[in-house]
Motif scaffolding. Structure first.
Motif, mmCIF file in Angstrom:
data_model
loop_
_atom_site.group_PDB
_atom_site.id
_atom_site.type_symbol
_atom_site.label_atom_id
_atom_site.label_comp_id
_atom_site.label_asym_id
_atom_site.label_seq_id
_atom_site.Cartn_x
_atom_site.Cartn_y
_atom_site.Cartn_z
ATOM 1 N N SER A 170 59.392 7.017 37.830
ATOM 2 C CA SER A 170 58.470 6.229 37.015
ATOM 3 C C SER A 170 58.815 4.741 37.038
ATOM 4 N N PHE A 171 60.088 4.364 36.992
ATOM 5 C CA PHE A 171 60.449 2.947 37.029
ATOM 6 C C PHE A 171 60.128 2.361 38.394
ATOM 7 N N ASP A 181 61.870 -7.500 36.732
ATOM 8 C CA ASP A 181 61.122 -6.243 36.713
ATOM 9 C C ASP A 181 61.613 -5.344 35.590
ATOM 10 N N VAL A 182 62.930 -5.323 35.402
ATOM 11 C CA VAL A 182 63.516 -4.500 34.337
ATOM 12 C C VAL A 182 63.015 -4.991 32.989
ATOM 13 N N GLN A 219 61.954 -3.466 27.915
ATOM 14 C CA GLN A 219 61.636 -4.098 26.636
ATOM 15 C C GLN A 219 62.227 -3.303 25.471
ATOM 16 N N SER A 277 59.349 -4.130 32.270
ATOM 17 C CA SER A 277 58.980 -2.723 32.092
ATOM 18 C C SER A 277 59.083 -2.342 30.618
ATOM 19 N N ARG A 318 56.465 1.682 38.868
ATOM 20 C CA ARG A 318 55.948 0.567 38.083
ATOM 21 C C ARG A 318 56.368 -0.781 38.647
ATOM 22 N N THR A 319 57.513 -0.828 39.364
ATOM 23 C CA THR A 319 58.050 -2.124 39.771
ATOM 24 C C THR A 319 57.822 -2.455 41.239
#
Length: 187
Positions: free
Chosen positions: A178-179, A8-9, A16, A12, A182-183
């Motif tokens: 936000s992270f 997931d990291v 990246q 994102s 997204r995950t």
């Protein structure tokens, strides 16, 4: 508490970006513009050189320059501990690139300056390093290079701003989740 998975990291945009920064760092590490000078020594020599240049630029008329830069200045300039700086300086001294001299007014204060060989090393290393960068620009193209420079400056400014907003392990409300958002899978 949600467990963050590595995939997931990396998927994102932030992950990246981190990977891209790490790739640039890896690609540039190990570059030895002068045969036996390690990268950390190369950076220290440049910190000494630019510190001495800055000192002479700041002089008022008739004022004599200090006999070198201090170890504490080098520690701040390179974001290194005093013992780490001292260890690097010892190696550079053994190679004849720098010399240390205690201050006359305070024997605890030590000044560092480049030897004649150190001056030549800075010049040779500078030429080699800029030859490398010129080759990168030639292959990348001037337009893409200018765009990259602009984006790196923008990213640096944003990083500083976000770091300034970061308090007690948390970002302001508009970015703190936000992270996570997204995950986490949609329900």
């Amino acid at each position: 508490m949600t467990c963050v998975r590595m995939e997931d990291v990396h998927a994102s945009p932030g992950g990246q970006l981190l990977q891209a920064f790490q790739e640039v760092r890896r690609a540039s590490s190990g570059f030895r513009p002068i045969g036996d000078l390690r990268q950390s020594e190369f950076y220290m020599v440049h910190a000494i050189f630019f510190g001495l240049m800055r000192q002479t630029e700041d002089l008022k008329e008739g004022q004599l320059p200090p006999p070198g830069v201090t170890v504490s200045y080098l520690s701040r300039a390179t974001h290194s501990s005093m013992p780490a700086v001292s260890q690097l300086l010892r190696g550079l001294e053994e190679k004849g690139i720098v010399e240390r001299a205690p201050a006359k007014s305070d024997r605890r204060k030590v000044y560092v300056r480049l030897t004649e060989q150190g001056q030549k090393t800075v010049e040779e290393a500078g030429h080699a390093f800029f030859d490398l960068l010129d080759a990168v620009v030639d292959r990348m193209g001037k337009e893409d290079t200018q765009k990259l420079i602009r984006l790196l400056h923008k990213a640096t400014g944003i990083i500083h701003a976000v770091k300034d907003e970061y308090h007690d392990g948390k970002l302001p409300k508009h970015t703190e989740n936000s992270f996570k958002e997204r995950t986490e899978p949609d329900e």
